[in-house]
Each structure stands twice: as structure tokens, then as C-alpha cells.
Scaffold this active site. Sequence first.
Site, PDB file in Angstrom:
ATOM      1  N   CYS A  86     -22.085  74.171  52.569  1.00 46.44           N
ATOM      2  CA  CYS A  86     -23.432  72.708  52.401  1.00 46.44           C
ATOM      3  C   CYS A  86     -24.097  72.881  53.130  1.00 46.44           C
ATOM      4  CB  CYS A  86     -22.791  71.020  51.625  1.00 46.44           C
ATOM      5  SG  CYS A  86     -24.129  70.475  50.923  1.00 46.44           S
ATOM      6  N   HIS A 136     -20.298  71.820  42.233  1.00 44.83           N
ATOM      7  CA  HIS A 136     -20.691  71.404  43.330  1.00 44.83           C
ATOM      8  C   HIS A 136     -22.044  71.137  43.724  1.00 44.83           C
ATOM      9  CE1 HIS A 136     -21.155  72.537  48.258  1.00 44.83           C
ATOM     10  NE2 HIS A 136     -22.594  72.546  47.920  1.00 44.83           N
ATOM     11  N   GLU A 137     -23.217  72.172  42.943  1.00 48.96           N
ATOM     12  CA  GLU A 137     -24.203  70.967  42.609  1.00 48.96           C
ATOM     13  C   GLU A 137     -24.516  69.817  41.989  1.00 48.96           C
ATOM     14  OE1 GLU A 137     -26.289  71.453  44.771  1.00 48.96           O
ATOM     15  OE2 GLU A 137     -25.454  73.248  45.488  1.00 48.96           O
ATOM     16  N   HIS A 177     -23.249  66.429  44.071  1.00 48.12           N
ATOM     17  CA  HIS A 177     -24.267  66.000  44.969  1.00 48.12           C
ATOM     18  C   HIS A 177     -24.585  64.806  44.030  1.00 48.12           C
ATOM     19  CE1 HIS A 177     -24.437  67.739  48.824  1.00 48.12           C
ATOM     20  NE2 HIS A 177     -24.593  69.081  47.744  1.00 48.12           N
TER      21      HIS A 177
END
Length: 189
Positions: free
Chosen positions: A115, A159-160, A163
Amino acid sequence: MDINMDTIIKDCDSRLRGKSVPVPLPLSETDKTTLMDLLTYVRESTDPQLAEEKNLRPAVGIAAIQVGIPRQLLAVVVDEEDKYGNPVHYEYALANARIVSQSVQSAYLKNGEGCLSVVDEHAGYVVRSARIKVKAYDLLQDKEITLRASGYLAIVLQHEIDHFSGILFYDRINASDPFAPIADALVIE
């Protein structure tokens, strides 16, 4: 906004653990600019010359919270191969992306995840869904979309989207056994 490794916030910054808020549609000019700046970073980060000139670390995705903007905006650029070995290029500049369904089958990257906001290495399998369906507004297509993703693209999107909830990839690594075998998981090289 000029995004580079000096402006990307790191995991020691508590803002990264906050929740990102949905953005109103149609997008404001500010949100459009932010999305395009995020996309530009990802596009340029894989060009070795530009990356060196602009202090960029190679990436396939970035979320707005990584530059201190707690809004549900993300950009991804993924190159992979289809099941026939043909190259496929994906680019999205998404607002309010959310996973609406996911497979029971798990998946993980064989070599782990990284990341832009995480400097230290965190070894271990980051277990995610092998296939997902995402609803979002895509600025590049200028419309709301439903996107089915599998394999590497699915990993990147999860993954994004994590966030948005203040979740970092290493939160998903089994702390007691980082490389514990995952039954029937899709292992992505």
C-alpha cells in the site's frame, strides 16, 4: 492537487483509520478534480521516468483518504490477462464504490499486498473474495455502473474500498499464522 510520496499520508496518521463519506452526485468540480488527480497518479506511477521525476511509488490503486480527503473516491488501473492469455486493461475513477455481492471462494496474492500508505513490510496472506460485484459511479464513463470483477482486479478493488472504512491490508492478515493455508482459495501469482 500534486500527489506524490510526500503528500500521501502514512499508516501512522490517524486520518487513514477514519471513515470516508459518500459524495453527492452529480459530482462537484472539486470531486471530479480529485478523482482525476488520483487516476493521474496511478497512471504515471508505473512509468519509471515519471515516477523518478515526480517522486511516485508504483501503484495500481489509490483512495482519496490516502491524500487526507475522507471522501469515497478511488482510482484503479490494472493490467492483467484474461483466461485465454490476452492482455486486458482496466481503468476506473469511482465514486461511492460499494461491494454488493461477493463469492464464497477466497483469494489472495501469493506474494502479499502492499500500500502507498504503508512503508513497512507486512508479510502474510491477505484473504479476500475471489469474485465481487461493485456498484459505483465511474467518472470515466460518466454513469453509474455495476462491475463484476475477479482475480487481481477484485483484490485491488477490495483493497481500495477497504480504505473507505479505515481498514488497511495488514488488518486482514492472520496475526497468529500469517501464512496459514486457506482451503480452496484462488492463489493469484
